[in-house]
Design a protein around this motif. Structure first.
Motif, PDB file in Angstrom:
ATOM      1  N   THR A  66       0.663  -1.190  -0.144  1.00 37.89           N
ATOM      2  CA  THR A  66      -0.050   0.144  -0.142  1.00 37.89           C
ATOM      3  C   THR A  66       0.802   1.245   0.080  1.00 37.89           C
ATOM      4  N   LYS A  67       1.977   1.338   0.791  1.00 37.20           N
ATOM      5  CA  LYS A  67       2.888   2.362   0.614  1.00 37.20           C
ATOM      6  C   LYS A  67       3.322   2.514  -0.741  1.00 37.20           C
ATOM      7  N   ALA A  68       3.783   1.695  -1.491  1.00 39.56           N
ATOM      8  CA  ALA A  68       4.415   1.750  -2.730  1.00 39.56           C
ATOM      9  C   ALA A  68       3.345   2.028  -3.598  1.00 39.56           C
ATOM     10  N   THR A  69       2.265   1.636  -3.531  1.00 39.80           N
ATOM     11  CA  THR A  69       1.075   2.173  -4.373  1.00 39.80           C
ATOM     12  C   THR A  69       0.771   3.541  -4.070  1.00 39.80           C
ATOM     13  N   HIS A  70       0.536   4.223  -2.961  1.00 40.07           N
ATOM     14  CA  HIS A  70       0.717   5.711  -2.824  1.00 40.07           C
ATOM     15  C   HIS A  70       1.725   6.362  -3.289  1.00 40.07           C
ATOM     16  N   ASP A  71       2.862   5.801  -3.136  1.00 40.33           N
ATOM     17  CA  ASP A  71       4.076   6.732  -3.821  1.00 40.33           C
ATOM     18  C   ASP A  71       3.838   6.884  -5.162  1.00 40.33           C
ATOM     19  N   GLN A  72       3.564   5.868  -5.995  1.00 38.82           N
ATOM     20  CA  GLN A  72       3.510   5.592  -7.150  1.00 38.82           C
ATOM     21  C   GLN A  72       2.121   6.284  -7.931  1.00 38.82           C
ATOM     22  N   TRP A  73       1.136   6.438  -7.070  1.00 41.89           N
ATOM     23  CA  TRP A  73       0.052   7.349  -7.310  1.00 41.89           C
ATOM     24  C   TRP A  73       0.529   8.850  -7.252  1.00 41.89           C
ATOM     25  N   ALA A  74       1.042   9.075  -6.258  1.00 48.11           N
ATOM     26  CA  ALA A  74       1.591  10.606  -6.013  1.00 48.11           C
ATOM     27  C   ALA A  74       2.698  11.196  -7.222  1.00 48.11           C
ATOM     28  N   LEU A  75       3.440  10.004  -7.366  1.00 50.08           N
ATOM     29  CA  LEU A  75       4.500  10.303  -8.488  1.00 50.08           C
ATOM     30  C   LEU A  75       3.792  10.766 -10.016  1.00 50.08           C
ATOM     31  N   ALA A  76       2.555   9.734 -10.205  1.00 53.04           N
ATOM     32  CA  ALA A  76       2.077  10.043 -11.347  1.00 53.04           C
ATOM     33  C   ALA A  76       1.116  11.474 -11.374  1.00 53.04           C
ATOM     34  N   ARG A  77       0.621  11.745 -10.309  1.00 55.95           N
ATOM     35  CA  ARG A  77      -0.006  13.071 -10.185  1.00 55.95           C
ATOM     36  C   ARG A  77       1.009  14.154 -10.456  1.00 55.95           C
ATOM     37  N   ARG A  78       2.075  14.012  -9.813  1.00 56.55           N
ATOM     38  CA  ARG A  78       3.109  15.158 -10.089  1.00 56.55           C
ATOM     39  C   ARG A  78       3.678  15.140 -11.504  1.00 56.55           C
TER      40      ARG A  78
ATOM     41  N   LEU B 136       0.728  16.763 -13.634  1.00 61.40           N
ATOM     42  CA  LEU B 136       0.792  18.305 -13.470  1.00 61.40           C
ATOM     43  C   LEU B 136       2.001  18.869 -14.081  1.00 61.40           C
ATOM     44  N   ALA B 137       3.165  18.293 -14.273  1.00 58.03           N
ATOM     45  CA  ALA B 137       4.025  18.794 -15.050  1.00 58.03           C
ATOM     46  C   ALA B 137       3.645  18.600 -16.561  1.00 58.03           C
ATOM     47  N   HIS B 138       2.976  17.736 -17.081  1.00 51.03           N
ATOM     48  CA  HIS B 138       2.605  17.815 -18.406  1.00 51.03           C
ATOM     49  C   HIS B 138       1.559  18.663 -18.844  1.00 51.03           C
ATOM     50  N   ILE B 139       0.689  18.969 -17.605  1.00 46.68           N
ATOM     51  CA  ILE B 139      -0.045  20.136 -18.017  1.00 46.68           C
ATOM     52  C   ILE B 139       0.573  21.696 -17.963  1.00 46.68           C
TER      53      ILE B 139
ATOM     54  N   ASP C 108      -6.847  20.528 -27.000  1.00 47.57           N
ATOM     55  CA  ASP C 108      -7.653  19.324 -26.813  1.00 47.57           C
ATOM     56  C   ASP C 108      -6.867  18.596 -25.758  1.00 47.57           C
ATOM     57  N   ARG C 109      -5.779  18.389 -25.944  1.00 44.98           N
ATOM     58  CA  ARG C 109      -5.140  17.561 -24.666  1.00 44.98           C
ATOM     59  C   ARG C 109      -4.839  18.268 -23.435  1.00 44.98           C
ATOM     60  N   LEU C 110      -4.923  19.506 -23.561  1.00 45.89           N
ATOM     61  CA  LEU C 110      -4.835  20.210 -22.348  1.00 45.89           C
ATOM     62  C   LEU C 110      -6.044  20.157 -21.668  1.00 45.89           C
ATOM     63  N   ARG C 111      -7.264  20.293 -22.159  1.00 44.65           N
ATOM     64  CA  ARG C 111      -8.681  20.240 -21.710  1.00 44.65           C
ATOM     65  C   ARG C 111      -8.748  18.655 -20.972  1.00 44.65           C
ATOM     66  N   ALA C 112      -8.286  17.713 -21.781  1.00 42.86           N
ATOM     67  CA  ALA C 112      -8.404  16.294 -21.194  1.00 42.86           C
ATOM     68  C   ALA C 112      -7.420  16.255 -20.195  1.00 42.86           C
ATOM     69  N   GLU C 113      -6.382  16.540 -20.055  1.00 40.12           N
ATOM     70  CA  GLU C 113      -5.513  16.431 -18.970  1.00 40.12           C
ATOM     71  C   GLU C 113      -6.016  17.181 -17.746  1.00 40.12           C
ATOM     72  N   GLN C 114      -6.470  18.374 -17.772  1.00 41.66           N
ATOM     73  CA  GLN C 114      -6.951  19.265 -16.785  1.00 41.66           C
ATOM     74  C   GLN C 114      -8.465  18.504 -16.084  1.00 41.66           C
ATOM     75  N   ALA C 115      -9.233  17.858 -17.359  1.00 44.06           N
ATOM     76  CA  ALA C 115     -10.491  16.992 -16.758  1.00 44.06           C
ATOM     77  C   ALA C 115      -9.963  16.021 -15.881  1.00 44.06           C
ATOM     78  N   ASP C 116      -8.564  15.214 -16.264  1.00 41.67           N
ATOM     79  CA  ASP C 116      -8.250  14.101 -15.404  1.00 41.67           C
ATOM     80  C   ASP C 116      -7.709  14.494 -14.009  1.00 41.67           C
ATOM     81  N   HIS C 117      -7.025  15.647 -14.099  1.00 40.81           N
ATOM     82  CA  HIS C 117      -6.429  16.117 -12.987  1.00 40.81           C
ATOM     83  C   HIS C 117      -7.393  16.630 -12.021  1.00 40.81           C
ATOM     84  N   ALA C 118      -8.528  17.203 -12.439  1.00 42.85           N
ATOM     85  CA  ALA C 118      -9.831  17.652 -11.464  1.00 42.85           C
ATOM     86  C   ALA C 118     -10.218  16.478 -10.790  1.00 42.85           C
ATOM     87  N   VAL C 119     -10.327  15.518 -11.341  1.00 43.76           N
ATOM     88  CA  VAL C 119     -11.097  14.352 -10.597  1.00 43.76           C
ATOM     89  C   VAL C 119     -10.115  13.181  -9.937  1.00 43.76           C
TER      90      VAL C 119
END
Length: 460
Positions: free
Chosen positions: A88-100, A103-106, A154-165
């Motif tokens: 579970t700790k590795a899962t949370h680290d991986q999810w947090a890394l994906a979020r960062r 955001l960098a891609h946005i 279009d890519r930006l709107r899709a990424e922002q929608a994903d990031h919002a949820v």
């Protein structure tokens, strides 16, 4: 540069040292039974890790402590409470890394949209001013970029929608390896070879350390003599060859780098985390040990400048260094420490390490601190800004800025050398205007570390 507004130059600061240590060694002389047990454990726990990551991604921003506890209870039934905690700790680290990364891609997409919109607003053929790019060269390119702008929107709107949820997309084993499945001929791999790499990359055999437990880890235990044993998950407990459902490997793990520090930790039962992984290309098993270290108190900037500094400039194929006295004047001749970044990633990494070792040994003989540019090419690599300048984009993309900076800080901390980060603003332009010699840039911008007005050779 006359008539152009200058941005504020950030103050220099002393870089903070590393907060953790990781060392690796090979697990040699393993029997066929040892390798089979490690494969079974890795595959079983890897399957659980994949399911847990899927559940965590489905939770998105609705994640809570109760849901975390529920996931951990479900994993405990098929492994153990300690394995479940590590997963579970590795899962949370991986999810947090994906979020960062998301955001960098946005931010990258936003920078591309701004750049294209700015260039489209200018007349065709107009030259750029300062750091801002000019208009496009032809009507054909202008039209193509209008279509490119819509694609980025279009890519930006899709990424922002994903990031919002809180929706992220993660591939356990790596997206590059997953895509390689469709290009086996180019990768020079058979389907069986790719499958072996894919499965090994998704195995999970890692355990977090526990302070106060025997040898600092109850799940994967390594004795001072190098004996390695691990607690088997409940479904594989029948494979145990030691009491309490444990399996002891026949091979020994002997650390050569930082072995004294590692021994101090395990003999006093301080927390040490371990990870066992398989290198398919070499056909070898490896054990990585890691632990945290207390933060080192940084010295004041005024103290770090005592006696002078060593100014270091990062280039595409070498590090340029020059010693400066307490007044900011260069002493002696500049030094260059070359590296070759062509070839594989491992070769480039080794080249950077060797260049840094030579640099640090030279600095250590002088007993001074290092001042280096605080570079960040994140906004400079985009093709929207530099357009057809492919050679320049490849040049700045190939410079190992973040890797070099992280390694320099870590290696310098071991030798007790202080690193001062300096804002690199306008150094290239001033250097070209006044000195026409890139080797003098390290001298010029290091004056910002607090030497005041630079005097001596090279004044315009």
């Amino acid at each position: 540069m006359r008539g152009e507004p200058l941005r504020t130059i950030a103050a220099p600061f002393v870089a903070v040292g590393p907060s953790g240590v990781a060392i690796r060694t090979r697990l040699g002389h393993l029997s066929a039974d040892d390798e089979e047990v490690l494969r079974l454990v890795g595959a079983h726990l890897g399957s659980l890790a994949s399911k847990d990551l899927k559940r965590r991604c489905a939770d998105g921003l609705e994640h809570s402590a109760d849901r975390w506890a529920g996931r951990k209870r479900a994993l405990t039934e098929e492994s153990s409470s300690r394995w479940a905690g590590s997963i579970t700790k590795a899962t949370h680290d991986q999810w947090a890394l994906a979020r960062r990364a998301q955001l960098a891609h946005i931010h990258s997409l936003q920078a591309g949209v701004r750049t294209i919109a700015h260039r489209l607003s200018l007349p065709i053929g107009e030259k750029g001013k300062g750091r801002a790019p000019g208009g496009y060269r032809s009507a054909r390119e202008w039209f193509a970029k209008t279509r490119r702008l819509q694609v980025l929107h279009d890519r930006l709107r899709a990424e922002q929608a994903d990031h919002a949820v809180g929706r992220v997309r993660i591939v356990r084993g790596g997206k590059r390896l997953a895509r390689m499945r469709h290009h086996l001929k180019a990768a020079q791999l058979t389907q069986a070879q790719w499958r072996q790499r894919w499965e090994a990359s998704r195995w999970f055999v890692q355990a977090d350390g526990e302070s106060g437990k025997r040898f600092g880890n109850e799940t994967i235990r390594v004795t001072p003599e190098g004996e390695v044993s691990l607690k088997l998950p409940a479904p594989l407990a029948h494979l145990a060859n030691a009491p309490h459902g444990r399996y002891t490997l026949t091979g020994a793990a002997l650390f050569h780098h930082r072995s004294d520090e590692w021994a101090d930790h395990i003999t006093t039962n301080r927390s040490v985390a371990y990870r066992i992984h398989y290198d398919v290309q070499r056909g070898r098993w490896y054990l990585t040990a890691s632990w945290t270290i207390p933060p080192v108190k940084t010295v004041p900037l005024s103290h770090a400048r005592t006696g002078g500094l060593i100014g270091v400039d990062t280039n595409a194929d070498h590090l340029a260094a020059w010693r400066l006295d307490e007044h900011g004047n260069p002493c002696g001749e500049p030094r260059r420490f070359f590296y070759d970044l062509s070839g594989t990633a491992n070769h480039s990494d080794a080249q950077v390490r060797h260049a840094l070792i030579r640099l640090l040994h030279w600095v250590e003989r002088h007993g001074l601190s290092i001042a280096i540019e605080d570079l960040d090419f994140g906004a400079e690599k985009t093709r929207e800004k530099h357009g057809r300048q492919k050679r320049f984009r490849r040049l700045i993309s190939g410079m190992p800025v973040s890797k070099l900076r992280a390694r320099l800080v870590s290696m310098a901390a071991e030798l007790g050398i202080t690193i001062i980060a300096v804002d690199p603003a306008y150094t290239s332009r001033w250097g070209a205007q006044h000195w026409q010699n890139p080797a003098l840039r390290a001298w010029m911008w290091v004056s910002r570390s607090g030497f005041g007005v630079v005097r001596g050779v090279g004044q315009g």
